[in-house]
Design a protein around this motif. Structure first.
Motif, PDB file in Angstrom:
ATOM      1  N   ALA A  28      -0.745 -40.473  15.472  1.00 31.38           N
ATOM      2  CA  ALA A  28      -1.948 -41.275  15.699  1.00 31.38           C
ATOM      3  C   ALA A  28      -2.867 -41.135  14.498  1.00 31.38           C
ATOM      4  N   TRP A  29      -3.730 -42.096  14.323  1.00 33.55           N
ATOM      5  CA  TRP A  29      -4.760 -42.020  13.293  1.00 33.55           C
ATOM      6  C   TRP A  29      -6.035 -41.526  13.950  1.00 33.55           C
ATOM      7  N   ARG A  30      -6.678 -40.572  13.339  1.00 31.86           N
ATOM      8  CA  ARG A  30      -7.932 -40.034  13.858  1.00 31.86           C
ATOM      9  C   ARG A  30      -9.044 -40.319  12.862  1.00 31.86           C
ATOM     10  N   PRO A  31     -10.121 -40.932  13.337  1.00 33.92           N
ATOM     11  CA  PRO A  31     -11.250 -41.165  12.432  1.00 33.92           C
ATOM     12  C   PRO A  31     -11.919 -39.851  12.055  1.00 33.92           C
ATOM     13  N   GLY A  32     -12.596 -39.844  10.946  1.00 32.24           N
ATOM     14  CA  GLY A  32     -13.309 -38.651  10.518  1.00 32.24           C
ATOM     15  C   GLY A  32     -14.502 -38.366  11.423  1.00 32.24           C
ATOM     16  N   ALA A  33     -14.783 -37.089  11.612  1.00 33.97           N
ATOM     17  CA  ALA A  33     -15.927 -36.686  12.430  1.00 33.97           C
ATOM     18  C   ALA A  33     -16.245 -35.231  12.140  1.00 33.97           C
ATOM     19  N   ASP A  34     -17.509 -34.884  12.233  1.00 37.46           N
ATOM     20  CA  ASP A  34     -17.946 -33.494  12.061  1.00 37.46           C
ATOM     21  C   ASP A  34     -17.362 -32.854  10.804  1.00 37.46           C
ATOM     22  N   ASN A  35     -17.567 -33.505   9.682  1.00 38.65           N
ATOM     23  CA  ASN A  35     -17.113 -33.017   8.383  1.00 38.65           C
ATOM     24  C   ASN A  35     -15.596 -32.913   8.264  1.00 38.65           C
ATOM     25  N   LYS A  36     -14.867 -33.601   9.132  1.00 37.20           N
ATOM     26  CA  LYS A  36     -13.416 -33.658   9.035  1.00 37.20           C
ATOM     27  C   LYS A  36     -13.042 -35.060   8.558  1.00 37.20           C
ATOM     28  N   PRO A  37     -12.161 -35.140   7.571  1.00 35.15           N
ATOM     29  CA  PRO A  37     -11.787 -36.473   7.071  1.00 35.15           C
ATOM     30  C   PRO A  37     -10.873 -37.207   8.052  1.00 35.15           C
ATOM     31  N   GLU A  38     -10.840 -38.535   7.910  1.00 32.13           N
ATOM     32  CA  GLU A  38      -9.895 -39.295   8.708  1.00 32.13           C
ATOM     33  C   GLU A  38      -8.489 -38.926   8.262  1.00 32.13           C
ATOM     34  N   ARG A  39      -7.536 -39.007   9.213  1.00 27.12           N
ATOM     35  CA  ARG A  39      -6.184 -38.595   8.847  1.00 27.12           C
ATOM     36  C   ARG A  39      -5.197 -38.992   9.932  1.00 27.12           C
ATOM     37  N   MET A  40      -3.945 -38.902   9.567  1.00 27.41           N
ATOM     38  CA  MET A  40      -2.871 -39.046  10.544  1.00 27.41           C
ATOM     39  C   MET A  40      -2.709 -37.686  11.212  1.00 27.41           C
ATOM     40  N   THR A  41      -2.388 -37.698  12.495  1.00 25.82           N
ATOM     41  CA  THR A  41      -2.217 -36.466  13.243  1.00 25.82           C
ATOM     42  C   THR A  41      -1.116 -36.659  14.277  1.00 25.82           C
ATOM     43  N   PHE A  42      -0.707 -35.581  14.893  1.00 26.58           N
ATOM     44  CA  PHE A  42       0.264 -35.694  15.973  1.00 26.58           C
ATOM     45  C   PHE A  42      -0.417 -36.328  17.176  1.00 26.58           C
ATOM     46  N   GLY A  43       0.287 -37.228  17.834  1.00 21.21           N
ATOM     47  CA  GLY A  43      -0.234 -37.897  19.008  1.00 21.21           C
ATOM     48  C   GLY A  43       0.107 -37.145  20.274  1.00 21.21           C
ATOM     49  N   PRO A  44      -0.314 -37.661  21.403  1.00 23.82           N
ATOM     50  CA  PRO A  44      -0.092 -36.971  22.682  1.00 23.82           C
ATOM     51  C   PRO A  44       1.380 -36.859  23.067  1.00 23.82           C
ATOM     52  N   GLN A  45       2.232 -37.715  22.533  1.00 28.00           N
ATOM     53  CA  GLN A  45       3.653 -37.679  22.867  1.00 28.00           C
ATOM     54  C   GLN A  45       4.500 -36.991  21.794  1.00 28.00           C
ATOM     55  N   ALA A  46       3.837 -36.300  20.875  1.00 26.26           N
ATOM     56  CA  ALA A  46       4.579 -35.592  19.826  1.00 26.26           C
ATOM     57  C   ALA A  46       5.396 -34.458  20.433  1.00 26.26           C
ATOM     58  N   PRO A  47       6.577 -34.233  19.899  1.00 27.12           N
ATOM     59  CA  PRO A  47       7.382 -33.115  20.414  1.00 27.12           C
ATOM     60  C   PRO A  47       6.697 -31.786  20.122  1.00 27.12           C
ATOM     61  N   LYS A  48       6.995 -30.801  20.922  1.00 27.01           N
ATOM     62  CA  LYS A  48       6.405 -29.468  20.728  1.00 27.01           C
ATOM     63  C   LYS A  48       7.230 -28.618  19.765  1.00 27.01           C
ATOM     64  N   ASP A  49       8.492 -28.987  19.590  1.00 24.95           N
ATOM     65  CA  ASP A  49       9.413 -28.254  18.734  1.00 24.95           C
ATOM     66  C   ASP A  49       8.944 -28.296  17.277  1.00 24.95           C
ATOM     67  N   THR A  50       8.898 -27.144  16.635  1.00 25.10           N
ATOM     68  CA  THR A  50       8.413 -27.026  15.263  1.00 25.10           C
ATOM     69  C   THR A  50       9.245 -27.846  14.285  1.00 25.10           C
ATOM     70  N   ASP A  51      10.567 -27.805  14.420  1.00 26.58           N
ATOM     71  CA  ASP A  51      11.430 -28.560  13.510  1.00 26.58           C
ATOM     72  C   ASP A  51      11.220 -30.068  13.665  1.00 26.58           C
ATOM     73  N   ALA A  52      11.076 -30.524  14.902  1.00 30.74           N
ATOM     74  CA  ALA A  52      10.848 -31.954  15.143  1.00 30.74           C
ATOM     75  C   ALA A  52       9.506 -32.382  14.558  1.00 30.74           C
ATOM     76  N   ARG A  53       8.502 -31.540  14.703  1.00 30.85           N
ATOM     77  CA  ARG A  53       7.188 -31.853  14.125  1.00 30.85           C
ATOM     78  C   ARG A  53       7.256 -31.887  12.600  1.00 30.85           C
ATOM     79  N   GLN A  54       8.026 -30.978  12.019  1.00 29.95           N
ATOM     80  CA  GLN A  54       8.177 -30.957  10.565  1.00 29.95           C
ATOM     81  C   GLN A  54       8.839 -32.250  10.089  1.00 29.95           C
ATOM     82  N   ALA A  55       9.841 -32.729  10.827  1.00 33.71           N
ATOM     83  CA  ALA A  55      10.510 -33.980  10.459  1.00 33.71           C
ATOM     84  C   ALA A  55       9.526 -35.151  10.540  1.00 33.71           C
TER      85      ALA A  55
END
Length: 130
Positions: A28-55
């Motif tokens: 998901a894309w997250r807008p910037g807020a509280d001195n944090k820049p906008e960025r891509m981030t893991f969404g609510p359906q992202a896998p919990k597995d570390t290797d899958a997240r790395q991919a």
């Protein structure tokens, strides 16, 4: 060493995979807020597995700014379309909370969460989605 056309093909494949991940809710894309820049981030359906997240992170990195711009465009469009309805929900939750208070009932946490999640910004401007 890869040719320029191979690099472009790899990037476009990563963008297509990234869009699939966006649709699936894994990124998901997250807008910037509280001195944090906008960025891509893991969404609510992202896998919990570390290797899958790395991919996923590698796919997003290869897709680069194009995926980020597309994700931002999608998020802005969704916010514009849903903004009016979210403001209505917040107003309804505030009115229900006021009625509960008049009746001497304790504040309902669900109403508070709806009100907080969709705060009324003081504008009745329906946005682009009305």
């Amino acid at each position: 060493m890869r040719s320029a056309s191979q690099a472009v093909a790899a990037r476009m494949e990563a963008v297509a995979e990234g869009l699939d991940l966006l649709v699936a809710g894994a990124v998901a894309w997250r807008p910037g807020a509280d001195n944090k820049p906008e960025r891509m981030t893991f969404g609510p359906q992202a896998p919990k597995d570390t290797d899958a997240r790395q991919a996923i992170a590698e796919t997003v990195a290869v897709a680069g700014p194009l995926l980020t711009r597309l994700a931002k465009l999608v998020q802005v469009a969704v916010d514009a379309v849903l903004g009016r309805e979210r403001r209505k929900l917040a107003r309804d939750a505030a009115e229900l909370a006021a009625v509960r208070a008049e009746m001497g009932l304790p504040e309902d946490g669900r109403l508070r969460r709806v009100r907080d999640a969709h705060q009324i910004l003081g504008s009745d401007d329906p946005g682009l989605g009305s």
